[in-house]
Design a protein around this motif. Structure first.
Motif, PDB file in Angstrom:
ATOM      1  N   ARG A  47      18.080  -0.305  43.990  1.00  0.00           N
ATOM      2  CA  ARG A  47      18.137  -1.705  44.423  1.00  0.00           C
ATOM      3  C   ARG A  47      17.499  -1.847  45.798  1.00  0.00           C
ATOM      4  N   LEU A  50      17.586  -2.964  52.524  1.00  0.00           N
ATOM      5  CA  LEU A  50      17.416  -3.537  53.843  1.00  0.00           C
ATOM      6  C   LEU A  50      18.786  -3.763  54.470  1.00  0.00           C
ATOM      7  N   LEU A 203       7.300  -4.497  56.771  1.00  0.00           N
ATOM      8  CA  LEU A 203       7.298  -5.132  55.459  1.00  0.00           C
ATOM      9  C   LEU A 203       6.318  -6.297  55.457  1.00  0.00           C
ATOM     10  N   TYR A 205       5.608  -9.821  53.319  1.00  0.00           N
ATOM     11  CA  TYR A 205       5.966 -10.809  52.295  1.00  0.00           C
ATOM     12  C   TYR A 205       4.745 -11.710  52.145  1.00  0.00           C
ATOM     13  N   ARG A 218      10.589   3.374  51.202  1.00  0.00           N
ATOM     14  CA  ARG A 218      11.845   4.103  51.230  1.00  0.00           C
ATOM     15  C   ARG A 218      11.809   5.284  52.200  1.00  0.00           C
ATOM     16  N   ARG A 224       7.826   1.144  48.174  1.00  0.00           N
ATOM     17  CA  ARG A 224       8.533   0.262  47.222  1.00  0.00           C
ATOM     18  C   ARG A 224       7.776  -1.058  47.275  1.00  0.00           C
ATOM     19  N   GLY A 298      15.337 -12.525  50.658  1.00  0.00           N
ATOM     20  CA  GLY A 298      15.857 -12.514  52.028  1.00  0.00           C
ATOM     21  C   GLY A 298      16.499 -11.179  52.388  1.00  0.00           C
TER      22      GLY A 298
HETATM   23  C1  PHB Z   1      13.299  -3.272  49.247  1.00  0.00           C
HETATM   24  O1  PHB Z   1      12.915  -2.440  50.085  1.00  0.00           O
HETATM   25  O2  PHB Z   1      13.621  -2.921  48.099  1.00  0.00           O
HETATM   26  C2  PHB Z   1      13.369  -4.696  49.624  1.00  0.00           C
HETATM   27  C3  PHB Z   1      13.077  -5.079  50.931  1.00  0.00           C
HETATM   28  C4  PHB Z   1      13.145  -6.421  51.286  1.00  0.00           C
HETATM   29  C5  PHB Z   1      13.502  -7.367  50.350  1.00  0.00           C
HETATM   30  C6  PHB Z   1      13.801  -6.998  49.055  1.00  0.00           C
HETATM   31  C7  PHB Z   1      13.732  -5.654  48.686  1.00  0.00           C
HETATM   32  O3  PHB Z   1      13.551  -8.685  50.718  1.00  0.00           O
END
Ligand code: PHB
Ligand code: APR
Length: 395
Positions: A47, A50, A203, A205, A218, A224, A298
């Motif tokens: 899953r 974060l 990250l 988005y 990870r 991921r 989020g």
């Molecule tokens: C994840 O690393 O799996 C991850 C990170 C941020 C998110 C959702 C998933 O908003």
């Protein structure tokens, strides 16, 4: 039917049940955890990963942060992208030093189970399924469960259902005593785990005309990544090549390169917002995914479960200390404040970065204008940063 007894009976050994069990144990409150699945199933369930500072602080307080400190990756900010145009959100600068840690939920679960089961031989029962919760309005409620094909009854002072969205806890609340809120989004996430170093140390988005994409990781050698797909799409339609091409296109920006590598896991997850607005009845309490689901955009799912447990364990501490039930009675209202905030933020991030509307349409222009506002306004970037890292207190 054989019977056993404890002070707090916990259904579910996901993050909510495990954090609660550990905290109650440290408070000297006896508890038993019943988990329907096997230990290895629970430990390998992949899953999000974060962790808000509130969550890592609680892991430290519970003495389950040894591996987190070694392997957790400090995450100082995120990159937001709209058709290749990027804006950076630096968390520590915008939130007075608060931070996020990347550490997979499966590792959190493994660390708790190692502590509770291997180190302390606590009563955590895997492959023990709760069938029914009885007498929640009496002084001694109980959980009827099945273990090794034998029906047993666990007598408790309180029952806490940490049994996830599909559990039995929520069903035991009186039907007309609460409201349910639910949104099913018209898209899903195809998530992959790939043996390749993350292509960015932050990250990303991304909104793209072809759909959302997210870059996460990870470890320094494990990425991921996620892409938006249709709800009726199927994993067989997505070859590894097709996935990498989509990621490259959606996450891309000038001068940036995506690292690719062997994909070792892929799956599709639907996106939904769900919650009930009452999390207690009599001596039954509901916590974590059993009471609320947020879309993962989020990064709030695990953190909300932990926030519920913090409130609930303080309430049990007070009760077992001096018999005062005020905090137990206030649990639901207290927890709901943070849940609503997380619902709002998760919904905002989801709608802002997914492709749903035709390019040039009114709704599309709103998404675009909002992104431009994020780029232009430090106030808007601060709003995103403080919600993303998680507010320390919510009154
Ligand atoms: C994840 O690393 O799996 C991850 C990170 C941020 C998110 C959702 C998933 O908003
Ligand atoms: N008897 C015993 N165990 C049960 C039963 C039952 N009848 N029904 C469900 N369970 C178990 C499930 O097998 C699961 O392991 O309850 C556990 C619930 O765990 P989670 O689904 O992980 O829920 P929670 O602990 O609330 O964690 C929330 O999980 O889904 C993510 O994004 C979410 O990160 C968040 C976190």
């Amino acid at each position: 039917m054989s019977s056993l007894s404890t002070q707090v009976g916990i259904i579910g050994a996901g993050p909510a049940g495990l954090f609660l069990s550990r905290k109650l144990h440290l408070l000297g409150i006896d508890n038993v955890v019943l988990e329907h699945k096997s230990r290895s199933y629970v430990e390998n369930r992949l899953r999000a990963g974060l962790l808000e500072q509130n969550t890592t602080d609680m892991m430290a307080e519970l003495g389950v942060d040894h591996n987190l400190k070694l392997k957790g990756l400090a995450h100082h900010g995120v990159m937001l992208s709209f058709n290749g145009d990027r804006v950076h959100i630096p968390f520590e600068e915008l939130t007075g030093g608060r931070r996020i840690t990347i550490y997979g939920q499966e590792y959190v679960v493994r660390d708790f189970i190692a502590k509770l089961v291997d180190e302390e031989q606590r009563d955590i029962r895997f492959e023990a399924s709760a069938l029914e919760i009885r007498n929640i309005h009496a002084a001694k409620p109980s959980i009827v469960f099945i273990e090794h094909e034998e029906e047993k009854e666990l007598m408790c002072d309180f029952v806490v259902a940490c049994d996830g969205y599909h559990g039995i806890g929520r069903q035991a609340l009186q039907k007309d005593s609460y409201r349910t809120h639910e949104i099913e989004y018209p898209y899903s996430w195809l998530g992959i785990l790939a043996e390749t170093p993350p292509s960015s140390d932050e990250l990303i988005y991304a909104f793209h005309e072809e759909g959302f994409a997210l870059l996460s990781y990870r470890s320094p050698s494990l990425s991921r990544l996620y892409i938006q797909v249709d709800n009726d799409d199927h994993i067989d339609h997505w070859s590894d090549d097709r996935i990498w091409q989509a990621l490259e296109k959606r996450l891309g920006s000038a001068g940036w390169k995506l690292n690719t590598g062997p994909i070792i896991q892929k799956s599709i997850t639907p996106m939904r917002s769900f919650m009930i607005d009452k999390m207690q009845e009599g001596r039954l309490f509901i916590a974590g995914d059993a009471a609320h689901i947020v879309p993962p955009t989020g990064g709030k799912g695990l953190n909300l479960a932990v926030a519920d447990i913090r409130i609930l364990s303080d309430a049990f501490e007070r009760f077992y200390d001096n018999g005062d039930t005020a905090l137990l009675e206030g649990y639901s209202n207290e927890a709901l404040k943070r849940i609503w905030r997380a619902q709002h933020f998760s919904n905002f991030m989801t709608r802002q970065f997914h492709r749903q509307f035709e390019s040039g349409s009114f709704e599309y222009q709103l998404q675009k204008s909002q992104f431009d506002y994020i780029k232009n306004s430090v106030a808007m970037r601060t709003t995103i940063a403080e919600n993303y890292v998680g507010l320390k207190h919510i009154d």
